[in-house]
Design an enzyme around this catalytic site. Structure first.
Site, PDB file in Angstrom:
ATOM      1  N   GLY A 112       0.795  -1.225   0.000  1.00  0.00           N
ATOM      2  CA  GLY A 112       0.000   0.000   0.000  1.00  0.00           C
ATOM      3  C   GLY A 112       0.822   1.267   0.000  1.00  0.00           C
ATOM      4  O   GLY A 112       0.280   2.341   0.203  1.00  0.00           O
ATOM      5  N   ASP A 123       2.644   4.450  -1.514  1.00  0.00           N
ATOM      6  CA  ASP A 123       2.618   5.241  -2.728  1.00  0.00           C
ATOM      7  C   ASP A 123       3.352   6.549  -2.467  1.00  0.00           C
ATOM      8  O   ASP A 123       3.911   6.751  -1.386  1.00  0.00           O
ATOM      9  CB  ASP A 123       1.183   5.462  -3.225  1.00  0.00           C
ATOM     10  N   TYR A 158      -3.139   0.018   7.362  1.00  0.00           N
ATOM     11  CA  TYR A 158      -4.559   0.015   6.990  1.00  0.00           C
ATOM     12  C   TYR A 158      -5.411  -0.176   8.238  1.00  0.00           C
ATOM     13  O   TYR A 158      -5.198  -1.112   9.012  1.00  0.00           O
ATOM     14  CB  TYR A 158      -4.831  -1.084   5.970  1.00  0.00           C
ATOM     15  N   LYS A 201      -3.022  -1.318 -12.537  1.00  0.00           N
ATOM     16  CA  LYS A 201      -2.715   0.060 -12.131  1.00  0.00           C
ATOM     17  C   LYS A 201      -1.443   0.084 -11.303  1.00  0.00           C
ATOM     18  O   LYS A 201      -1.240  -0.794 -10.460  1.00  0.00           O
ATOM     19  CB  LYS A 201      -3.870   0.651 -11.323  1.00  0.00           C
ATOM     20  N   LYS A 221       1.518   2.761  -9.151  1.00  0.00           N
ATOM     21  CA  LYS A 221       1.773   4.027  -8.495  1.00  0.00           C
ATOM     22  C   LYS A 221       2.931   4.744  -9.180  1.00  0.00           C
ATOM     23  O   LYS A 221       3.943   4.102  -9.507  1.00  0.00           O
ATOM     24  CB  LYS A 221       2.122   3.787  -7.017  1.00  0.00           C
ATOM     25  N   ASP A 266      -1.229   6.117 -11.079  1.00  0.00           N
ATOM     26  CA  ASP A 266      -1.818   6.806  -9.925  1.00  0.00           C
ATOM     27  C   ASP A 266      -0.726   7.596  -9.210  1.00  0.00           C
ATOM     28  O   ASP A 266       0.233   7.020  -8.710  1.00  0.00           O
ATOM     29  CB  ASP A 266      -2.419   5.744  -8.992  1.00  0.00           C
ATOM     30  N   ASN A 269      -1.293   9.792  -6.630  1.00  0.00           N
ATOM     31  CA  ASN A 269      -1.634  10.086  -5.223  1.00  0.00           C
ATOM     32  C   ASN A 269      -1.331  11.524  -4.809  1.00  0.00           C
ATOM     33  O   ASN A 269      -0.744  11.770  -3.766  1.00  0.00           O
ATOM     34  CB  ASN A 269      -0.946   9.093  -4.292  1.00  0.00           C
ATOM     35  N   GLU A 325      -4.415   9.022 -12.306  1.00  0.00           N
ATOM     36  CA  GLU A 325      -5.282   9.149 -11.129  1.00  0.00           C
ATOM     37  C   GLU A 325      -4.641  10.099 -10.118  1.00  0.00           C
ATOM     38  O   GLU A 325      -3.431  10.049  -9.896  1.00  0.00           O
ATOM     39  CB  GLU A 325      -5.449   7.750 -10.523  1.00  0.00           C
ATOM     40  N   GLU A 377     -10.975   9.460  -4.813  1.00  0.00           N
ATOM     41  CA  GLU A 377     -10.839   8.764  -3.531  1.00  0.00           C
ATOM     42  C   GLU A 377     -10.689   9.746  -2.369  1.00  0.00           C
ATOM     43  O   GLU A 377     -11.008   9.411  -1.240  1.00  0.00           O
ATOM     44  CB  GLU A 377      -9.695   7.750  -3.556  1.00  0.00           C
ATOM     45  N   ASP A 400     -15.554   7.078  -3.468  1.00  0.00           N
ATOM     46  CA  ASP A 400     -15.070   6.295  -2.322  1.00  0.00           C
ATOM     47  C   ASP A 400     -16.267   6.022  -1.417  1.00  0.00           C
ATOM     48  O   ASP A 400     -17.039   6.926  -1.105  1.00  0.00           O
ATOM     49  CB  ASP A 400     -13.992   7.086  -1.574  1.00  0.00           C
ATOM     50  N   HIS A 434     -12.992   3.684  -6.181  1.00  0.00           N
ATOM     51  CA  HIS A 434     -11.766   3.428  -5.440  1.00  0.00           C
ATOM     52  C   HIS A 434     -12.008   2.272  -4.483  1.00  0.00           C
ATOM     53  O   HIS A 434     -13.037   2.209  -3.818  1.00  0.00           O
ATOM     54  CB  HIS A 434     -11.395   4.686  -4.643  1.00  0.00           C
ATOM     55  N   ALA A 435     -11.023   1.352  -4.406  1.00  0.00           N
ATOM     56  CA  ALA A 435     -11.146   0.282  -3.405  1.00  0.00           C
ATOM     57  C   ALA A 435      -9.748  -0.064  -2.900  1.00  0.00           C
ATOM     58  O   ALA A 435      -8.808   0.709  -3.074  1.00  0.00           O
ATOM     59  CB  ALA A 435     -11.870  -0.925  -3.974  1.00  0.00           C
ATOM     60  N   GLU A 481     -11.909  -1.165  -8.778  1.00  0.00           N
ATOM     61  CA  GLU A 481     -10.583  -1.493  -8.248  1.00  0.00           C
ATOM     62  C   GLU A 481     -10.648  -2.746  -7.367  1.00  0.00           C
ATOM     63  O   GLU A 481     -11.629  -2.984  -6.661  1.00  0.00           O
ATOM     64  CB  GLU A 481     -10.047  -0.315  -7.423  1.00  0.00           C
TER      65      GLU A 481
END
Lengths: 439, 439
Positions: free
Chosen positions: A24, A26, A34, A219, A221, A249, A251, A275, A304, A327, A354-355, A385
């Site tokens: 996760g 980015d 998370y 996808k 980053k 993406d 971010n 993105e 998101e 989101d 977004h997921a 996603e």
């Protein structure tokens, strides 16, 4: 039914130590754990419990938990029916508390908390009707659906009458699309191969595994370093070819002009969308980027971190996005998502939720199923996603077959976390955290 | 100096039971209890303490207090000098925490908390330099000031070079304006007469008192009912005449088209501006309203709920506002305010800060003094809000003479609340609250 009373609302701070493996990671979010503010709504019927969560990434989850507790008094003590019979009024009541509104309004912590509670109410509602959430929505009449939406601040883009018209135009063919979804599933894309923290070898391996699993949309980053992005995009294109779609993406890493320059370099690898090229609040900036990148065949995607329906309204009005990425819990729950799905349909922009994170895949499958069956009636350019993280903690995890979501059939919003997982990951005293802190 | 260390940061939940008298009531905020998350930064020098607050209106203050505590670890243990020598980097560090950023970013609860902490740092900095904050800023070089600003996401509107150019162009005449301010004071306007909860007789009495005190600019609340607004505007115009300016404030009550229609009716009374006609997030909506009302001579004003510099940037780019109403603690403290003052100057829009509440008048006098002396160099269309509430709780309350703010001369940001007031109003156990709860 009519006598079910909301007896209590409890909130737990649940965190998964994902930063240890850089899953996760980015450009902007370098070390997420998370997490979730996890809401449980208890009722007078002990068999009927609602769950909702809002996704966070570690520190600050306790702040969202406290915000949920601040909103609690608005629902506890009421009957379920009094809340579900006019969902639009219920949503307005929760988002318009005359004092709590100040610390938003309708954005940030208080809106994340609103989402957890509103989604828990919808979970409860769907369970009480013994339907998965998407089916509860699909079975509502256009008038019932529209009554769930607070049109405040969006009537210059869509009126209740227009929304009813959109929903009515797809009524007759709904059952056909329900059957199609149950047979074929909902097209998805994977972000699992493209996190910044991964080595080249890990990227290659993950690409090959993803191809074996039947994925056609990937996808990755980007953002921190253009040369690194070129190298990683080259590796991925070598693995997946050019017949499959590749999205990137950033971010929120760039300023407006940086985004344009950086993406011109990456255009060599034919990204389908860029993105979050810049600040999620910069509607006009996204419009500038969209205009500059259109000649390169690159579409702008964002959402998101889009705070609410008013921001989505403007992204649509300004031609700032080619893909609308709702989101499920940054917007204030199901009600506000409905308003964005309908606005996107009116502006003819596909919604690609977004997921990832924790629970977001479980949530958004319901929203996209409803979107396809009742609102958009097309799958063109619409993909959801998927990230292969943390699903094992859910009682009814989402199921992916051949790169597609299999529609959930259990009653509710699929967001109930296993009791053992909750106990182990509760912060800071769950066993996982006492162990991490010993290392 | 170089050895001053930040030893601790404490936060208190301070609330004033203003809802009892309906002081501060408007269309959206019907029963505010003016409140603050009040931050104290303790240092290794026991004589050197920094204070900062963020304004809230009751419920939810505890959420902002917890957000301040979540940010605390970013400053405690550092030397004051390491934080003040590059204020731009310090601000970026506080607003970009890799996990806390998710629950904003740069908006709502976490940004309100950021403001309290950042402003407390500036208070500490100014006290360590033995200057009132406005003078600390005025004495900085253009390069030093610009180094305090995070230009991320705004370089498409203003570059550091442009900002330095603006500041340099006013350098030579600065002392003249400082002398003028010390002699004449800063023009202000009063909102004390126009709250929705007041009776006609109370409005008349307050208007007459305000005229006696030398006020020339008046603002009233509107929005809920057009006939009621007409009646109240008529009363006020009868009291103050048409040679004085009258502004109206809808506190986000309308949709875009409602705002236009309602204001066409009120145009009879020649309002100078309509403040917060709709959602604070609706940049394009404000632009539509501004265009529609320009022929009536009514300007659009907004900003007290404008989340950050990215939103202000767009309000300016879209010609959506004729008056820019910065808020001293919804923006992320002094640093972000500096960026908005400079953008407003570039777009030739006057800054008329939002004040009132608790502590906002004490804060914004510093910002407008700096704006006049170093940035705008003109007083044209520039007035600072003043509300006659709760000043008695401050150690150095702002001083108004003949409708003008008298520049503060004590070191710091004027935001220190008296110890007795803090103890009495701490929520929920201060004596004021134990008494209210007994009634």
């Amino acid at each position: 039914m009519s006598e079910v009373i909301i007896n209590d609302l409890t909130v737990r701070d649940i965190r998964f130590p994902t930063s240890i493996e850089l899953s996760g990671s980015d450009a902007m979010n370098v070390d997420p754990d998370y997490s979730a503010a996890y809401v449980t709504i208890h009722t007078s019927d002990t068999d009927l419990v609602g769950h909702g969560l809002t996704f966070t990434i570690g520190r600050g989850t306790e702040v969202v938990v406290l915000a949920c507790k601040a909103l609690k008094y608005l629902v506890v003590g009421k009957t379920l029916k009094s809340l579900t019979q006019d969902m639009g009024a219920t949503w307005r009541m929760i988002t318009s508390d005359s004092q709590l509104r100040w610390i938003g309004p309708e954005k940030g912590v208080i809106h994340l908390a609103t989402a957890a509670i509103v989604n828990a109410l919808w979970d409860l509602y769907a369970k009480s009707e013994k339907k998965p959430l998407w089916k509860l929505l699909v079975d509502m009449t256009p008038e019932e659906l529209v009554s769930c939406i607070d049109f405040r601040y969006i009537t210059d883009a869509i009126t209740p009458q227009e929304a009813i018209h959109i929903l009515k135009s797809n009524q007759d063919s709904k059952n056909q699309r329900v059957a199609e979804m149950l047979k074929d599933g909902l097209p998805a894309y994977t972000t699992s191969a493209g996190w910044l923290g991964y080595s080249d070898d890990k990227i290659k391996t993950l690409c090959r595994e993803a191809l074996d699993q039947g994925w056609n949309y990937f996808k990755i980053k980007v953002g921190r370093d253009v040369n690194d992005d070129v190298r990683r995009m080259r590796i991925i294109r070598e693995e997946i070819g050019y017949e499959r779609k590749l999205m990137v993406d950033a971010n929120q890493w760039w300023d407006v002009n940086e985004a344009i320059e950086h993406m011109k370099v990456l255009s060599e690898f034919k990204p389908w969308w860029i993105e979050e090229p810049t600040s999620p609040d910069d509607i006009l900036g996204h419009a500038t980027i969209a205009k500059a990148l259109a000649p390169y065949g690159i579409g702008v995607a964002t959402g998101e971190h889009c705070a609410n329906r008013v921001m989505f309204k403007q992204l649509l009005q300004a031609n700032a996005i080619k893909f609308c990425q709702i989101d499920s819990c940054r917007l204030g729950g199901v009600n506000e998502v409905l308003s964005v799905l309908l606005m996107a349909k009116k502006f003819n922009i596909p919604v690609c939720p977004h997921a990832g994170g924790v629970g977001l895949c479980e949530y958004v499958q319901h929203l996209s199923l409803f979107d396809y069956v009742s609102v958009s009636a097309t799958l063109e350019d619409r993909i959801v996603e998927y990230v292969d993280h943390l699903h094992e903690h859910f009682v009814n995890p989402c199921v992916i077959v051949n790169g597609k979501y299999v529609p959930p059939t259990e009653p509710g919003y699929s967001i109930t976390i296993r009791e053992q997982s909750l106990n182990d990951h509760e912060y800071p005293n769950g066993s996982v955290w006492t162990r991490v802190n010993q290392i």
